[in-house]
Write an enzyme that holds these catalytic residues in place. Structure first.
Site, PDB file in Angstrom:
ATOM      1  N   GLU A  57       0.824  -1.204   0.000  1.00  0.00           N
ATOM      2  CA  GLU A  57       0.000   0.000   0.000  1.00  0.00           C
ATOM      3  C   GLU A  57       0.865   1.263   0.000  1.00  0.00           C
ATOM      4  OE1 GLU A  57      -3.243   0.488  -0.299  1.00  0.00           O
ATOM      5  OE2 GLU A  57      -3.590  -1.658  -0.554  1.00  0.00           O
ATOM      6  N   THR A  63       3.193   5.049  -7.414  1.00  0.00           N
ATOM      7  CA  THR A  63       3.857   4.208  -8.398  1.00  0.00           C
ATOM      8  C   THR A  63       2.842   3.266  -9.030  1.00  0.00           C
ATOM      9  OG1 THR A  63       5.816   4.263  -6.964  1.00  0.00           O
ATOM     10  CG2 THR A  63       5.831   2.677  -8.762  1.00  0.00           C
ATOM     11  N   TYR A 104       8.220   9.850  -2.304  1.00  0.00           N
ATOM     12  CA  TYR A 104       8.813  10.617  -1.211  1.00  0.00           C
ATOM     13  C   TYR A 104       9.552   9.717  -0.228  1.00  0.00           C
ATOM     14  CZ  TYR A 104       5.906  14.422  -2.914  1.00  0.00           C
ATOM     15  OH  TYR A 104       5.333  15.371  -3.689  1.00  0.00           O
ATOM     16  N   TYR A 142      -6.804   6.068   4.764  1.00  0.00           N
ATOM     17  CA  TYR A 142      -6.935   5.191   3.589  1.00  0.00           C
ATOM     18  C   TYR A 142      -6.089   3.930   3.752  1.00  0.00           C
ATOM     19  CZ  TYR A 142      -6.655   3.285  -1.071  1.00  0.00           C
ATOM     20  OH  TYR A 142      -6.704   2.418  -2.135  1.00  0.00           O
ATOM     21  N   ASP A 160     -10.666   4.959  -3.467  1.00  0.00           N
ATOM     22  CA  ASP A 160      -9.561   5.567  -4.193  1.00  0.00           C
ATOM     23  C   ASP A 160     -10.099   6.219  -5.464  1.00  0.00           C
ATOM     24  OD1 ASP A 160     -10.112   3.444  -5.878  1.00  0.00           O
ATOM     25  OD2 ASP A 160      -8.067   2.650  -5.913  1.00  0.00           O
ATOM     26  N   CYS A 225     -25.807   0.842 -14.789  1.00  0.00           N
ATOM     27  CA  CYS A 225     -24.916   1.996 -14.871  1.00  0.00           C
ATOM     28  C   CYS A 225     -25.547   3.173 -15.612  1.00  0.00           C
ATOM     29  CB  CYS A 225     -23.619   1.593 -15.559  1.00  0.00           C
ATOM     30  SG  CYS A 225     -22.452   2.955 -15.769  1.00  0.00           S
TER      31      CYS A 225
END
Length: 317
Positions: A57, A63, A104, A142, A160, A225
């Site tokens: 995670e 990435t 980071y 999250y 997400d 949908c």
């Protein structure tokens, strides 16, 4: 009763701004069956080890998943348990992060500190709830919910970018974080957060993409949908990820890589090693580099000794 009081009651009684299908059981069953019949294979989907899932995670935050696989496997080969990671030199962990361009560097630092917490504060066992997991260093709502879901089947809905896009298109959920969270939790079947969160993220990742592939991949929600019915496949606004090339993040990584190789460097020597256009008095000179180093000092990764004629940067051990 006054008009104001009447309006207040109306607001209190108002339902959500979206309209989920009446037969939620059928909606849930269709998605889970679609996912279980065929989905992308990632190694972290084959484990319920919370440490392995936490690593995946954190790595996935900036990435692409296909690139994460190799880094994830190499990381776990090197530090297979929280005990191994906690015992590692933090500079080595940060160096690994930089070498694999995983974003980071402070995420590597926090992952190292979280592993230390698990070992020293939790006797080597992870907390199992989203609230408990948020007590670990660098683990936000999250990530905590994702680990609780995928490791312990004990989470809420994971929301997400992919899930937001699905909810927005399929059920007209407004572009609002609170609305997305509420709708996603309404869709979530009780006690099935592991398979459900994997499935709905997969739906957004392979079917309800920016350019939708509804028929091509057999989207299981076509009959319900709104976007499929109307042909309007607009999507919620998503912040653009800033370019890595030429960014402060890229040069932070170069600083760490240089100091791992040389242990300590005078500031001008360091500057010339991390960018070809470094000029001490120029736009990208000492003032710029000292600002970059201060960020790394704040993150606990670097020390700067200013006692001599020229500042010296050292990797913190």
């Amino acid at each position: 009763m006054s008009d104001a009081e009447s309006d207040g009651d109306a607001d209190t009684d108002a339902g959500p701004e979206w309209d989920l299908p009446d037969d939620l059981a059928a909606v849930r069953e269709a998605l889970i069956e679609w996912y279980e019949a065929d989905h992308r294979t990632f190694p972290w989907r084959e484990t319920d080890d919370p440490y392995e899932i936490l690593v995946s995670e954190v790595m996935s935050q900036q990435t692409q998943l296909d690139r994460v696989v190799e880094a994830w496997e190499e990381f776990l080969d090197r530090w297979p348990t929280t005990a191994d990671l906690a015992a590692a030199d933090r500079a080595d962990v940060v160096g690994f992060w930089t070498g694999h361009s995983l974003g980071y560097n402070n995420r590597a630092k926090y992952l190292h500190e979280a592993a230390t917490q698990v070992e020293t504060e939790y006797d080597g066992e992870f907390p199992e709830t989203p609230a408990g997991l948020q007590d670990l260093m660098g683990v936000g709502p999250y990530t905590a919910n994702a680990v609780a879901s995928f490791a312990f089947d004990n989470g809420d809905a994971v929301v997400d970018t992919n899930v937001k896009r699905v909810a927005y298109r399929a059920f007209d959920v407004p572009d609002d974080d609170a609305a997305f969270e509420a709708a996603a939790n309404e869709l979530l079947p009780d006690g099935e957060s592991r398979v459900w969160n994997n499935a709905i993220m997969e739906l957004g990742g392979v079917a309800c993409t920016q350019t939708p592939r509804c028929d091509e991949v057999g989207c299981p929600w076509r009959e319900w949908c709104s976007a499929y019915g109307t042909g309007d496949f607009t999507a919620p606004d998503v912040p653009t990820q800033p370019s890595f090339e030429g960014s402060r993040r890229q040069f932070r990584g170069r600083v760490i890589a240089a100091l791992r190789e040389y242990d300590e460097l005078a500031i001008d020597t360091l500057g010339h090693r991390i960018r070809v256009d470094y000029a001490p008095e120029g736009e990208y000179g000492r003032e710029w580099l000292l600002g970059l180093l201060e960020d790394l000092v704040d993150d606990g990764l670097v020390d700067v000794n200013r006692s001599g004629d020229e500042p010296i940067a050292r990797l913190r051990r």
